[in-house]
Structure formats: C-alpha cells, structure tokens
Write a protein that holds these residues in place. Structure first.
Motif, PDB file in Angstrom:
ATOM      1  N   LEU A 278       0.822  -1.207   0.000  1.00 46.86           N
ATOM      2  CA  LEU A 278       0.000   0.000   0.000  1.00 46.86           C
ATOM      3  C   LEU A 278       0.857   1.258   0.000  1.00 46.86           C
ATOM      4  O   LEU A 278       1.825   1.357   0.746  1.00 46.86           O
ATOM      5  CB  LEU A 278      -0.915   0.011   1.228  1.00 46.86           C
ATOM      6  CG  LEU A 278      -1.823  -1.208   1.389  1.00 46.86           C
ATOM      7  CD1 LEU A 278      -2.656  -1.067   2.655  1.00 46.86           C
ATOM      8  CD2 LEU A 278      -2.703  -1.389   0.161  1.00 46.86           C
TER       9      LEU A 278
ATOM     10  N   VAL B  29      -6.752  -0.288  -3.459  1.00 47.23           N
ATOM     11  CA  VAL B  29      -6.545  -1.161  -2.297  1.00 47.23           C
ATOM     12  C   VAL B  29      -7.352  -2.446  -2.447  1.00 47.23           C
ATOM     13  O   VAL B  29      -6.835  -3.541  -2.195  1.00 47.23           O
ATOM     14  CB  VAL B  29      -6.903  -0.414  -0.991  1.00 47.23           C
ATOM     15  CG1 VAL B  29      -6.871  -1.358   0.199  1.00 47.23           C
ATOM     16  CG2 VAL B  29      -5.962   0.764  -0.771  1.00 47.23           C
TER      17      VAL B  29
ATOM     18  N   GLN C 209      -9.608   3.838  -3.031  1.00 47.46           N
ATOM     19  CA  GLN C 209     -10.209   2.628  -2.473  1.00 47.46           C
ATOM     20  C   GLN C 209     -10.131   1.450  -3.441  1.00 47.46           C
ATOM     21  O   GLN C 209      -9.804   0.336  -3.031  1.00 47.46           O
ATOM     22  CB  GLN C 209     -11.658   2.904  -2.084  1.00 47.46           C
ATOM     23  CG  GLN C 209     -11.776   3.939  -0.976  1.00 47.46           C
ATOM     24  CD  GLN C 209     -13.190   4.428  -0.794  1.00 47.46           C
ATOM     25  OE1 GLN C 209     -14.084   3.632  -0.549  1.00 47.46           O
ATOM     26  NE2 GLN C 209     -13.393   5.732  -0.913  1.00 47.46           N
TER      27      GLN C 209
ATOM     28  N   LEU D 175      -7.330   1.413   7.508  1.00 47.15           N
ATOM     29  CA  LEU D 175      -6.912   2.367   6.490  1.00 47.15           C
ATOM     30  C   LEU D 175      -7.888   3.528   6.433  1.00 47.15           C
ATOM     31  O   LEU D 175      -9.100   3.316   6.442  1.00 47.15           O
ATOM     32  CB  LEU D 175      -6.860   1.687   5.116  1.00 47.15           C
ATOM     33  CG  LEU D 175      -6.048   0.404   5.025  1.00 47.15           C
ATOM     34  CD1 LEU D 175      -6.189  -0.220   3.645  1.00 47.15           C
ATOM     35  CD2 LEU D 175      -4.589   0.674   5.360  1.00 47.15           C
TER      36      LEU D 175
ATOM     37  N   MET E  75      -2.586   4.849   8.016  1.00 49.86           N
ATOM     38  CA  MET E  75      -2.632   3.406   8.207  1.00 49.86           C
ATOM     39  C   MET E  75      -2.315   3.079   9.669  1.00 49.86           C
ATOM     40  O   MET E  75      -1.402   3.670  10.247  1.00 49.86           O
ATOM     41  CB  MET E  75      -1.599   2.720   7.310  1.00 49.86           C
ATOM     42  CG  MET E  75      -1.726   3.057   5.845  1.00 49.86           C
ATOM     43  SD  MET E  75      -0.435   2.236   4.877  1.00 49.86           S
ATOM     44  CE  MET E  75      -0.512   3.185   3.370  1.00 49.86           C
TER      45      MET E  75
ATOM     46  N   PHE F  48      -9.118   6.823   4.229  1.00 45.69           N
ATOM     47  CA  PHE F  48      -9.134   7.556   2.967  1.00 45.69           C
ATOM     48  C   PHE F  48      -9.740   8.927   3.251  1.00 45.69           C
ATOM     49  O   PHE F  48     -10.900   9.018   3.652  1.00 45.69           O
ATOM     50  CB  PHE F  48      -9.973   6.809   1.923  1.00 45.69           C
ATOM     51  CG  PHE F  48      -9.442   5.437   1.612  1.00 45.69           C
ATOM     52  CD1 PHE F  48      -8.550   5.243   0.577  1.00 45.69           C
ATOM     53  CD2 PHE F  48      -9.832   4.338   2.373  1.00 45.69           C
ATOM     54  CE1 PHE F  48      -8.050   3.977   0.293  1.00 45.69           C
ATOM     55  CE2 PHE F  48      -9.351   3.069   2.094  1.00 45.69           C
ATOM     56  CZ  PHE F  48      -8.449   2.884   1.055  1.00 45.69           C
TER      57      PHE F  48
ATOM     58  N   LEU G 138      -5.765   7.431   0.164  1.00 39.45           N
ATOM     59  CA  LEU G 138      -5.278   6.752   1.361  1.00 39.45           C
ATOM     60  C   LEU G 138      -4.237   7.632   2.039  1.00 39.45           C
ATOM     61  O   LEU G 138      -3.201   7.955   1.447  1.00 39.45           O
ATOM     62  CB  LEU G 138      -4.666   5.397   0.983  1.00 39.45           C
ATOM     63  CG  LEU G 138      -4.039   4.577   2.108  1.00 39.45           C
ATOM     64  CD1 LEU G 138      -5.038   4.271   3.210  1.00 39.45           C
ATOM     65  CD2 LEU G 138      -3.454   3.282   1.539  1.00 39.45           C
TER      66      LEU G 138
END
Length: 144
Positions: A12, A21, A18, A50, A63, A52, A60
């Motif tokens: 990632l 991912v 989205q 995660l 994390m 966004f 993104l």
C-alpha cells in the motif's frame, strides 16, 4: 508486512484510492465513515485500519496496524519493548520521538516520518503511519 516510512505499509502507498486497495487486498471486512466523513477500511486478517481522506478526494492517507508480523527495518516491532525499537530507529537516523501519555498507553511519535508507536507496559501494541506533508503544506502522495 513491511513498513516503508513516508510511503506506506506492505504493497500500500499513500495516495491510493479505495479501488486500488481492493484490487490488492480484496474487499475490506468492514467499511464505514468517521466523524469527518473519511472512509475507513478494516482488514481483520492483516489487523489493518486504512483511512481515505474525504477532503483529499478519498486518497489513502493514514494506516494503523497491530499485526504481529509488522516489520520496520527488517525487525518485528509489535510486542517488542520500546527501548529496543528506539535503538532500531536511531540506528537508521530517526532521532526524535515525542512521548504523550494517555492513561496506561504512551504514544511515541516521530513527526518527520509521521509515525506513532503505541506502547502499553513498555511494549509496542500498535503502529500508525501517516502521509507526509511537504514544504508547500500539501500531502506528498506516493501513488501516481
């Protein structure tokens, strides 16, 4: 799962959408919006959360993981004593960790890499990594 400071975790990269991912990990186990209308994906098997960012076209930007196989500089960090983690990161040139206390949990934060080690009883229990903001006060997106 390898932590890539300033870039992301595992495959990632900050700035992914989205669908990017989902193409790597599949659909999340849970998806919801937070109070700021950011979209949150949760992957149970990866112990990964995660975020966004809504105000950044749902890129993104953050994390969080507590996966036991999470590695920083080829060293597993979850469950490791924070003094040992500090030795690892200082050996790689990361110097300053600011410490904030919240009840039984301490957050060790490094602003230049936007990473936080959440520690309880001197043991790392969770790791957070955020997208870097550049000198122009804009996010430094890694995914093109």
């Amino acid at each position: 799962m390898k932590i890539n400071p300033k870039n992301g975790i595992d495959q990632l990269l900050f700035g992914m959408k989205q669908n990017d991912v989902v193409s790597i990990y599949g659909n999340p186990d849970k998806q919801y919006k937070d109070d700021d209308d950011n979209v949150i994906f949760l992957y149970n098997d990866k112990k990964l959360r995660l975020t966004f960012y809504q105000d950044e076209a749902f890129k993104l930007g953050y994390m969080i993981s507590s996966h036991p196989d999470l590695e920083l500089f080829s060293e597993k960090i979850i469950g490791k004593n924070i003094p040992d983690v500090e030795k690892i990161i200082t050996s790689k040139g990361i110097k300053s960790l600011e410490i904030e206390n919240f009840d039984s949990v301490d957050n060790y934060f490094n602003e230049s890499n936007w990473m936080t080690f959440q520690v309880e009883y001197k043991e790392v229990i969770r790791f957070e990594l955020g997208a870097i903001i550049n000198d122009n006060d804009e996010f430094d997106w890694k995914f093109k």
